[in-house]
Each structure stands twice: as structure tokens, then as C-alpha cells.
Motif scaffolding. Structure first.
Motif, PDB file in Angstrom:
ATOM      1  N   ALA A 114     -58.402 -81.696 -21.826  1.00  0.00           N
ATOM      2  CA  ALA A 114     -57.456 -83.078 -22.272  1.00  0.00           C
ATOM      3  C   ALA A 114     -55.976 -83.382 -22.825  1.00  0.00           C
ATOM      4  CB  ALA A 114     -58.980 -83.437 -22.876  1.00  0.00           C
ATOM      5  N   GLU A 115     -56.086 -82.325 -24.390  1.00  0.00           N
ATOM      6  CA  GLU A 115     -54.894 -82.689 -24.779  1.00  0.00           C
ATOM      7  C   GLU A 115     -53.147 -82.345 -24.692  1.00  0.00           C
ATOM      8  OE1 GLU A 115     -57.025 -81.230 -29.280  1.00  0.00           O
ATOM      9  OE2 GLU A 115     -58.597 -83.260 -28.448  1.00  0.00           O
ATOM     10  N   ALA A 116     -53.787 -80.911 -24.031  1.00  0.00           N
ATOM     11  CA  ALA A 116     -52.103 -80.389 -24.069  1.00  0.00           C
ATOM     12  C   ALA A 116     -51.686 -80.383 -22.956  1.00  0.00           C
ATOM     13  CB  ALA A 116     -53.063 -78.459 -24.351  1.00  0.00           C
ATOM     14  N   ASP A 117     -50.723 -80.487 -22.642  1.00  0.00           N
ATOM     15  CA  ASP A 117     -49.559 -80.312 -21.645  1.00  0.00           C
ATOM     16  C   ASP A 117     -49.412 -79.462 -21.534  1.00  0.00           C
ATOM     17  OD1 ASP A 117     -47.755 -81.053 -20.255  1.00  0.00           O
ATOM     18  OD2 ASP A 117     -46.337 -82.297 -21.556  1.00  0.00           O
ATOM     19  N   PHE A 118     -49.954 -78.695 -19.811  1.00  0.00           N
ATOM     20  CA  PHE A 118     -49.981 -77.456 -18.833  1.00  0.00           C
ATOM     21  C   PHE A 118     -48.410 -77.288 -18.579  1.00  0.00           C
ATOM     22  CE2 PHE A 118     -54.156 -77.588 -19.238  1.00  0.00           C
ATOM     23  CZ  PHE A 118     -54.935 -76.789 -19.356  1.00  0.00           C
ATOM     24  N   ARG A 119     -47.743 -78.320 -19.067  1.00  0.00           N
ATOM     25  CA  ARG A 119     -46.317 -77.780 -18.319  1.00  0.00           C
ATOM     26  C   ARG A 119     -45.838 -76.592 -19.382  1.00  0.00           C
ATOM     27  NH1 ARG A 119     -43.613 -83.422 -17.961  1.00  0.00           N
ATOM     28  NH2 ARG A 119     -44.267 -83.501 -19.990  1.00  0.00           N
ATOM     29  N   TYR A 120     -46.115 -77.036 -20.634  1.00  0.00           N
ATOM     30  CA  TYR A 120     -46.186 -75.824 -21.800  1.00  0.00           C
ATOM     31  C   TYR A 120     -46.966 -74.861 -22.381  1.00  0.00           C
ATOM     32  CZ  TYR A 120     -42.533 -79.726 -22.291  1.00  0.00           C
ATOM     33  OH  TYR A 120     -42.103 -80.814 -21.871  1.00  0.00           O
ATOM     34  N   VAL A 121     -47.725 -74.235 -21.283  1.00  0.00           N
ATOM     35  CA  VAL A 121     -49.193 -72.893 -21.184  1.00  0.00           C
ATOM     36  C   VAL A 121     -48.327 -72.279 -19.991  1.00  0.00           C
ATOM     37  CG1 VAL A 121     -51.323 -72.630 -20.296  1.00  0.00           C
ATOM     38  CG2 VAL A 121     -51.232 -74.466 -21.363  1.00  0.00           C
ATOM     39  N   ARG A 122     -48.206 -71.414 -20.614  1.00  0.00           N
ATOM     40  CA  ARG A 122     -47.561 -70.067 -20.226  1.00  0.00           C
ATOM     41  C   ARG A 122     -48.017 -68.777 -20.313  1.00  0.00           C
ATOM     42  NH1 ARG A 122     -42.202 -72.935 -23.712  1.00  0.00           N
ATOM     43  NH2 ARG A 122     -41.552 -74.810 -21.377  1.00  0.00           N
ATOM     44  N   ASN A 123     -47.533 -68.031 -19.224  1.00  0.00           N
ATOM     45  CA  ASN A 123     -47.385 -66.377 -19.389  1.00  0.00           C
ATOM     46  C   ASN A 123     -46.369 -65.487 -20.775  1.00  0.00           C
ATOM     47  OD1 ASN A 123     -48.109 -63.390 -17.541  1.00  0.00           O
ATOM     48  ND2 ASN A 123     -49.916 -64.140 -18.829  1.00  0.00           N
ATOM     49  N   CYS A 124     -46.342 -64.669 -20.966  1.00  0.00           N
ATOM     50  CA  CYS A 124     -45.142 -63.853 -22.245  1.00  0.00           C
ATOM     51  C   CYS A 124     -44.779 -63.770 -20.682  1.00  0.00           C
ATOM     52  CB  CYS A 124     -45.990 -62.950 -23.286  1.00  0.00           C
ATOM     53  SG  CYS A 124     -44.919 -62.087 -23.526  1.00  0.00           S
ATOM     54  N   GLU A 125     -43.971 -63.775 -20.966  1.00  0.00           N
ATOM     55  CA  GLU A 125     -42.706 -62.879 -20.152  1.00  0.00           C
ATOM     56  C   GLU A 125     -42.632 -60.991 -20.100  1.00  0.00           C
ATOM     57  OE1 GLU A 125     -38.617 -64.682 -19.794  1.00  0.00           O
ATOM     58  OE2 GLU A 125     -39.912 -67.146 -20.011  1.00  0.00           O
ATOM     59  N   GLY A 126     -42.683 -60.644 -21.274  1.00  0.00           N
ATOM     60  CA  GLY A 126     -42.987 -59.353 -21.146  1.00  0.00           C
ATOM     61  C   GLY A 126     -43.674 -58.509 -19.511  1.00  0.00           C
ATOM     62  N   PRO A 127     -43.218 -57.908 -18.991  1.00  0.00           N
ATOM     63  CA  PRO A 127     -43.173 -57.373 -17.672  1.00  0.00           C
ATOM     64  C   PRO A 127     -44.390 -56.795 -17.411  1.00  0.00           C
ATOM     65  CG  PRO A 127     -41.359 -55.864 -18.797  1.00  0.00           C
ATOM     66  CD  PRO A 127     -41.949 -56.497 -19.672  1.00  0.00           C
ATOM     67  N   THR A 128     -44.983 -55.998 -18.100  1.00  0.00           N
ATOM     68  CA  THR A 128     -46.724 -55.685 -18.488  1.00  0.00           C
ATOM     69  C   THR A 128     -47.755 -56.954 -19.699  1.00  0.00           C
ATOM     70  OG1 THR A 128     -46.065 -54.253 -20.561  1.00  0.00           O
ATOM     71  CG2 THR A 128     -45.326 -53.333 -17.855  1.00  0.00           C
ATOM     72  N   CYS A 129     -47.113 -57.423 -20.171  1.00  0.00           N
ATOM     73  CA  CYS A 129     -48.138 -58.057 -21.156  1.00  0.00           C
ATOM     74  C   CYS A 129     -48.584 -59.347 -19.835  1.00  0.00           C
ATOM     75  CB  CYS A 129     -46.959 -59.038 -21.613  1.00  0.00           C
ATOM     76  SG  CYS A 129     -47.960 -60.246 -23.196  1.00  0.00           S
ATOM     77  N   THR A 130     -49.958 -59.683 -20.733  1.00  0.00           N
ATOM     78  CA  THR A 130     -51.373 -60.372 -20.412  1.00  0.00           C
ATOM     79  C   THR A 130     -50.825 -61.431 -20.654  1.00  0.00           C
ATOM     80  OG1 THR A 130     -53.233 -59.168 -20.511  1.00  0.00           O
ATOM     81  CG2 THR A 130     -52.178 -58.444 -18.445  1.00  0.00           C
ATOM     82  N   LEU A 131     -50.419 -61.899 -22.235  1.00  0.00           N
ATOM     83  CA  LEU A 131     -51.120 -63.118 -23.371  1.00  0.00           C
ATOM     84  C   LEU A 131     -50.582 -64.282 -22.774  1.00  0.00           C
ATOM     85  CD1 LEU A 131     -50.711 -61.272 -26.509  1.00  0.00           C
ATOM     86  CD2 LEU A 131     -52.648 -61.071 -25.339  1.00  0.00           C
ATOM     87  N   TYR A 132     -51.623 -65.600 -23.126  1.00  0.00           N
ATOM     88  CA  TYR A 132     -50.939 -66.263 -22.746  1.00  0.00           C
ATOM     89  C   TYR A 132     -50.678 -67.567 -23.844  1.00  0.00           C
ATOM     90  CZ  TYR A 132     -51.985 -66.909 -17.693  1.00  0.00           C
ATOM     91  OH  TYR A 132     -52.497 -66.695 -16.222  1.00  0.00           O
ATOM     92  N   PHE A 133     -49.592 -68.057 -23.222  1.00  0.00           N
ATOM     93  CA  PHE A 133     -49.317 -69.342 -24.837  1.00  0.00           C
ATOM     94  C   PHE A 133     -49.558 -70.660 -24.698  1.00  0.00           C
ATOM     95  CE2 PHE A 133     -45.632 -67.356 -23.650  1.00  0.00           C
ATOM     96  CZ  PHE A 133     -45.158 -67.999 -24.046  1.00  0.00           C
ATOM     97  N   LEU A 134     -49.592 -71.251 -25.541  1.00  0.00           N
ATOM     98  CA  LEU A 134     -49.035 -72.970 -25.202  1.00  0.00           C
ATOM     99  C   LEU A 134     -47.795 -72.741 -26.457  1.00  0.00           C
ATOM    100  CD1 LEU A 134     -49.627 -76.389 -25.003  1.00  0.00           C
ATOM    101  CD2 LEU A 134     -50.873 -76.017 -27.062  1.00  0.00           C
ATOM    102  N   ASP A 135     -46.915 -73.410 -25.916  1.00  0.00           N
ATOM    103  CA  ASP A 135     -45.674 -73.498 -25.958  1.00  0.00           C
ATOM    104  C   ASP A 135     -45.412 -74.450 -27.133  1.00  0.00           C
ATOM    105  OD1 ASP A 135     -42.838 -73.740 -27.392  1.00  0.00           O
ATOM    106  OD2 ASP A 135     -42.111 -73.330 -25.269  1.00  0.00           O
ATOM    107  N   ILE A 136     -45.029 -74.520 -28.483  1.00  0.00           N
ATOM    108  CA  ILE A 136     -45.303 -75.726 -29.110  1.00  0.00           C
ATOM    109  C   ILE A 136     -44.088 -75.920 -30.056  1.00  0.00           C
ATOM    110  CG2 ILE A 136     -47.835 -76.320 -29.123  1.00  0.00           C
ATOM    111  CD1 ILE A 136     -47.414 -75.139 -32.158  1.00  0.00           C
ATOM    112  N   SER A 137     -42.967 -74.897 -29.206  1.00  0.00           N
ATOM    113  CA  SER A 137     -41.870 -75.368 -29.773  1.00  0.00           C
ATOM    114  C   SER A 137     -40.913 -76.104 -29.755  1.00  0.00           C
ATOM    115  CB  SER A 137     -41.017 -73.816 -29.570  1.00  0.00           C
ATOM    116  OG  SER A 137     -40.430 -73.880 -28.278  1.00  0.00           O
TER     117      SER A 137
END
Length: 207
Positions: free
Chosen positions: A159-182
């Protein structure tokens, strides 16, 4: 994966709901799951700030072990349904409230107890601050209530986040997600310490 060899869970997502997805991850090419057991789940909820030790202490008793395991299985199953939803909508603007996962989250929220309570405010150095606050309480009376806390975190993300800034880490084997608030929304890595420095080192060796 035993606790002795498993690293501490990652809380790099800027969102408890995405940290929930990251509770199973392969940041270093090896898969770790921080919700393998009932006690694991309780420890993770505390570390994520979704519950307190005093709230969860009754669920650490032997008598609740079976109910806790059932709750854990439900939560892990929900995690694996929530993941493809995030994969589907990340990087875009979420507008459709008819998604089955949203309906599931609403159903979970509807079954949880909830009440409002007037309570003393936390200590503040601002003399103009109000001494009393209105708190939204979601009590935990049995292990099956634990998923409500997670569903609430997922609902807030949706409801509150902008999903345009929900991302998966670009590490080739990394599976971690984050919300880019930079400020410039240029974040690429789960963290510089885990994947950013590794990518820099790889680029240096390539040069």
C-alpha cells in the motif's frame, strides 16, 4: 543448514516484508533459511522488529511446539507465494488490488485480533510532544497469529511503497531484495559489504 554454520539473517531491505523474503537467501552461492524451525521463526521475528521477546515467550514452551511448527509451515508457504508476486510487480507501479496474493493477505489480516489503546508516549526531548499516544495493537494469543504480523508488513509494503524501486540485488548469485530509498534511486546491491565490494573486485580483476 545448522545454526552453527549459518550467518546472521540479513536486514538490508528497508522493508520488513522484503526482509521476510530475504529470510531464505543465497548471498554467497549457498542457500540459507532462517525459518527452518519454530524457534528460528521466533528469533527472526524479534530480530526483524515484528515482535518482542515478551510477546513470544509463551510460544517457546514445549506445550506449544506443535502449534508453532504448524504456524511456521504456514508462514514459509506464504513466503513462497509472496515471492513470485514481488518478482512479478517489482520495477513497476502497482495498481491492481485484485491479485490473489493481495486477497490472501487481506484474509490473513481479517482473522487477526486488533484494538486501539491509549498509552504513554515514549520519552521525547521535545516539550511540545504529546504525553499520550494512540497505539494500534495486534495481540499474539497463539502461534497461528504470528503470520498476521508478517501479513501486516506485506500489506504496508504493497500500500505504501513505490514498487518501481523494489529491486533484486545485482550480485550474480544473490537473491536478496530491497526497497531503494536512496536519493537518486541508484542502489544496485543488497550491501556494499556483501555484493558491492565483490563486484568491484571482479571488475578490477577484469581490467
Amino acid at each position: 543448514m545448522t545454526q552453527n554454520t549459518r550467518p546472521a539473517p540479513f536486514f538490508v531491505a528497508e522493508s520488513p516484508a522484503l526482509d521476510f523474503l530475504n529470510s531464505v537467501a543465497a548471498p554467497r552461492s549457498e542457500r540459507y533459511d532462517w525459518l527452518e524451525t519454530g524457534p528460528d521463526l521466533l528469533d527472526w521475528l524479534i530480530a526483524a522488529g515484528l515482535a518482542s521477546e515478551s510477546e513470544l515467550a509463551p510460544f517457546r514452551k514445549v506445550a506449544t511446539a506443535s502449534a508453532l511448527e504448524e504456524a511456521r509451515q504456514e508462514i514459509v508457504t506464504f513466503r513462497e507465494r509472496f515471492r513470485p508476486f514481488v518478482e512479478e510487480v517489482c520495477g513497476s507501479q502497482l495498481t491492481d488490488a485484485a491479485h490473489p496474493v493481495i486477497a490472501e493477505i487481506n484474509a490473513i489480516l481479517a482473522r487477526g485480533a486488533r484494538f486501539l489503546e491509549i498509552a504513554p508516549a515514549t520519552r521525547s526531548d521535545d516539550p511540545a510532544s504529546q504525553p499520550l499516544v494512540l497505539l494500534d495493537r495486534h495481540p499474539l494469543t497463539e502461534p497461528r497469529d504470528l503470520i498476521v504480523r508478517i501479513a501486516f508488513a506485506a500489506a504496508r509494503l504493497i500500500a505504501e511503497a513505490d514498487f518501481r524501486y523494489v529491486r533484486n540485488c545485482e550480485g550474480p548469485t544473490c537473491t536478496l531484495y530491497f526497497l531503494d530509498i536512496s536519493k537518486n534511486h541508484k542502489r544496485r546491491w543488497c550491501s556494499m559489504e556483501v555484493c558491492g565490494n565483490r563486484a568491484k573486485a571482479a571488475a578490477y580483476r577484469k581490467r
